[in-house]
Design a protein around this motif. Structure first.
Motif, mmCIF file in Angstrom:
data_model
loop_
_atom_site.group_PDB
_atom_site.id
_atom_site.type_symbol
_atom_site.label_atom_id
_atom_site.label_comp_id
_atom_site.label_asym_id
_atom_site.label_seq_id
_atom_site.Cartn_x
_atom_site.Cartn_y
_atom_site.Cartn_z
ATOM 1 N N ILE A 46 91.249 96.911 -61.983
ATOM 2 C CA ILE A 46 92.550 97.511 -62.257
ATOM 3 C C ILE A 46 93.615 96.795 -61.444
ATOM 4 C CG2 ILE A 46 93.919 99.622 -62.161
ATOM 5 C CD1 ILE A 46 91.607 99.647 -64.208
ATOM 6 N N GLY A 47 94.676 96.361 -62.105
ATOM 7 C CA GLY A 47 95.746 95.678 -61.394
ATOM 8 C C GLY A 47 96.663 94.943 -62.344
ATOM 9 N N PRO A 48 97.634 94.205 -61.807
ATOM 10 C CA PRO A 48 98.615 93.490 -62.639
ATOM 11 C C PRO A 48 97.952 92.571 -63.654
ATOM 12 C CG PRO A 48 99.305 93.505 -60.349
ATOM 13 C CD PRO A 48 97.905 94.046 -60.371
ATOM 14 N N ARG A 49 98.624 92.379 -64.765
ATOM 15 C CA ARG A 49 98.134 91.518 -65.835
ATOM 16 C C ARG A 49 99.212 90.518 -66.234
ATOM 17 N NH1 ARG A 49 93.962 93.057 -64.322
ATOM 18 N NH2 ARG A 49 92.281 94.078 -65.473
ATOM 19 N N LYS A 50 98.783 89.329 -66.584
ATOM 20 C CA LYS A 50 99.701 88.276 -66.984
ATOM 21 C C LYS A 50 100.556 88.719 -68.168
ATOM 22 C CE LYS A 50 99.804 83.386 -68.338
ATOM 23 N NZ LYS A 50 98.988 82.185 -68.637
ATOM 24 N N GLY A 51 101.858 88.454 -68.060
ATOM 25 C CA GLY A 51 102.773 88.789 -69.146
ATOM 26 C C GLY A 51 103.453 90.128 -69.003
ATOM 27 N N TYR A 52 103.028 90.917 -67.987
ATOM 28 C CA TYR A 52 103.600 92.235 -67.768
ATOM 29 C C TYR A 52 104.147 92.336 -66.345
ATOM 30 C CZ TYR A 52 100.715 93.420 -71.852
ATOM 31 O OH TYR A 52 100.126 93.449 -73.095
ATOM 32 N N SER A 53 105.127 93.206 -66.133
ATOM 33 C CA SER A 53 105.573 93.482 -64.775
ATOM 34 C C SER A 53 104.416 94.135 -64.015
ATOM 35 C CB SER A 53 106.800 94.391 -64.792
ATOM 36 O OG SER A 53 106.489 95.637 -65.384
ATOM 37 N N PRO A 54 104.423 94.118 -62.662
ATOM 38 C CA PRO A 54 103.243 94.546 -61.893
ATOM 39 C C PRO A 54 102.705 95.940 -62.230
ATOM 40 C CG PRO A 54 104.763 93.389 -60.467
ATOM 41 C CD PRO A 54 105.470 93.545 -61.796
ATOM 42 N N ALA A 55 103.551 96.961 -62.220
ATOM 43 C CA ALA A 55 103.060 98.317 -62.481
ATOM 44 C C ALA A 55 102.651 98.484 -63.938
ATOM 45 C CB ALA A 55 104.119 99.352 -62.102
ATOM 46 N N VAL A 155 98.172 100.147 -83.823
ATOM 47 C CA VAL A 155 99.202 100.850 -83.048
ATOM 48 C C VAL A 155 99.230 100.332 -81.619
ATOM 49 C CG1 VAL A 155 99.986 103.083 -82.192
ATOM 50 C CG2 VAL A 155 98.979 102.923 -84.446
ATOM 51 N N ARG A 156 98.062 100.177 -81.019
ATOM 52 C CA ARG A 156 97.993 99.709 -79.640
ATOM 53 C C ARG A 156 98.531 98.286 -79.519
ATOM 54 N NH1 ARG A 156 95.226 101.572 -75.382
ATOM 55 N NH2 ARG A 156 96.217 103.510 -76.116
ATOM 56 N N GLU A 157 98.295 97.463 -80.529
ATOM 57 C CA GLU A 157 98.821 96.104 -80.515
ATOM 58 C C GLU A 157 100.347 96.126 -80.377
ATOM 59 O OE1 GLU A 157 98.077 91.799 -81.107
ATOM 60 O OE2 GLU A 157 96.876 93.530 -80.533
ATOM 61 N N GLU A 158 100.986 97.022 -81.120
ATOM 62 C CA GLU A 158 102.438 97.145 -81.053
ATOM 63 C C GLU A 158 102.874 97.675 -79.687
ATOM 64 O OE1 GLU A 158 106.357 96.831 -82.462
ATOM 65 O OE2 GLU A 158 104.463 96.022 -83.225
ATOM 66 N N THR A 159 102.141 98.629 -79.144
ATOM 67 C CA THR A 159 102.457 99.161 -77.815
ATOM 68 C C THR A 159 102.415 98.060 -76.764
ATOM 69 O OG1 THR A 159 101.676 101.404 -78.287
ATOM 70 C CG2 THR A 159 101.652 100.715 -75.987
ATOM 71 N N LEU A 160 101.361 97.257 -76.772
ATOM 72 C CA LEU A 160 101.216 96.187 -75.787
ATOM 73 C C LEU A 160 102.327 95.154 -75.912
ATOM 74 C CD1 LEU A 160 97.345 95.672 -75.997
ATOM 75 C CD2 LEU A 160 98.616 96.811 -74.174
ATOM 76 N N LYS A 161 102.716 94.869 -77.147
ATOM 77 C CA LYS A 161 103.799 93.909 -77.379
ATOM 78 C C LYS A 161 105.114 94.433 -76.793
ATOM 79 C CE LYS A 161 103.770 92.175 -81.450
ATOM 80 N NZ LYS A 161 103.906 92.041 -82.932
ATOM 81 N N LYS A 162 105.392 95.703 -77.020
ATOM 82 C CA LYS A 162 106.639 96.291 -76.525
ATOM 83 C C LYS A 162 106.630 96.444 -75.010
ATOM 84 C CE LYS A 162 107.910 98.758 -80.776
ATOM 85 N NZ LYS A 162 109.201 98.077 -80.959
ATOM 86 N N LEU A 163 105.479 96.722 -74.421
ATOM 87 C CA LEU A 163 105.397 96.846 -72.967
ATOM 88 C C LEU A 163 105.730 95.526 -72.272
ATOM 89 C CD1 LEU A 163 102.256 99.132 -72.509
ATOM 90 C CD2 LEU A 163 104.633 99.720 -71.948
ATOM 91 N N LYS A 164 105.459 94.414 -72.923
ATOM 92 C CA LYS A 164 105.799 93.109 -72.342
ATOM 93 C C LYS A 164 107.311 92.914 -72.212
ATOM 94 C CE LYS A 164 101.685 90.418 -73.485
ATOM 95 N NZ LYS A 164 101.126 89.243 -74.195
ATOM 96 N N GLU A 165 108.063 93.670 -72.989
ATOM 97 C CA GLU A 165 109.523 93.551 -72.973
ATOM 98 C C GLU A 165 110.172 94.440 -71.918
ATOM 99 O OE1 GLU A 165 110.562 94.629 -76.924
ATOM 100 O OE2 GLU A 165 109.521 92.922 -77.855
ATOM 101 N N LYS A 166 109.364 95.289 -71.245
ATOM 102 C CA LYS A 166 109.897 96.244 -70.286
ATOM 103 C C LYS A 166 109.548 95.843 -68.855
ATOM 104 C CE LYS A 166 111.565 98.912 -73.500
ATOM 105 N NZ LYS A 166 113.028 99.071 -73.671
ATOM 106 N N ASP A 167 110.201 96.519 -67.895
ATOM 107 C CA ASP A 167 109.907 96.241 -66.490
ATOM 108 C C ASP A 167 109.553 97.527 -65.755
ATOM 109 O OD1 ASP A 167 112.309 97.588 -65.963
ATOM 110 O OD2 ASP A 167 113.441 95.746 -65.676
#
Length: 218
Positions: A46-55, A155-167
């Motif tokens: 569990i931890g940060p993932r590439k392409g996403y902000s840390p939390a 649905v989850r694919e879309e969620t993950l895509k949108k989460l990459k756009e947030k901080d």
């Protein structure tokens, strides 16, 4: 004498073996990012993932693991098992899987778009799965495991895509409309609740699966 660490290792081995472990993902045809993390990222780390902000990355790592358990619970079930009802007030496994997708979809529109209701088009797809009950029992049946898992993967694919756009600031934002004095609700909690749903209903699915195996064998 077996140590506490030994029992922990055995528990983890059993967890990974449930439904086929990691190898099951390699042969299951779902969108890659919706079903399993990239090859260089461990499912149980569990931890940060590439392409996403840390939390958000840490949140995503937990989402991958929870989805792993759902896929392995459901992927080998027959249509009969997916439709099985323990009584006339129960939900089927198939309905519960779609309920997870409906929950994911609702928090998508709520946290990314600020909406509280499905559109008529969205409701045709997800309404019965969100509400369950008699509506779910009458409408959600006769489908394969592949169908249900593909629905929630999309649905989850879309969620993950949108989460990459947030901080992380977005993740920590408090929703004043949902909050009460001394009980604030933030975006992080909403997506934690999506995973809580998967944990709770995953347990239900495993109970129903075991009961269905007994009932249908008789």
């Amino acid at each position: 004498m077996k140590t506490e660490n030994h029992f922990r290792r055995e528990f983890l081995k059993k967890t990974l073996a449930m439904g086929g472990g990691f190898a099951a993902f390699a042969s299951f045809s779902l969108p890659a990012s919706a079903s399993t993390p990239p090859k260089n990222e461990d499912l149980m780390s569990i931890g940060p993932r590439k392409g996403y902000s840390p939390a958000i990355g840490s949140l995503v790592s937990m989402m991958f693991y929870m989805r792993h358990t759902i896929i392995n619970t459901v992927k080998n079930l027959s249509v009969e098992e997916l439709d099985y009802l323990m009584d006339d007030k129960a939900n089927s496994i198939g309905a519960l899987v779609l309920h997870l997708g409906a929950t994911d979809k609702f928090y998508q529109i709520n946290t990314f778009e600020g909406r509280e209701e499905f559109t008529p088009e969205e409701d045709k797809i997800w309404g019965a799965a969100m509400r369950l009950g008699d509506e779910g029992r009458s409408q959600i049946k006769g489908k394969s495991a592949d169908y249900y898992l593909k629905m929630i993967a999309d649905v989850r694919e879309e969620t993950l895509k949108k989460l990459k756009e947030k901080d992380d600031n977005w993740l920590m934002e408090v929703d004043k409309a949902w909050s009460q004095p001394g009980n604030e609700v933030n975006t992080y909690w909403k997506w934690f609740h999506v995973m809580e749903h998967e944990s709770n209903h995953g347990g239900q699915m495993r109970i129903i699966r075991d009961r269905a195996a007994i009932a249908l064998a008789g």
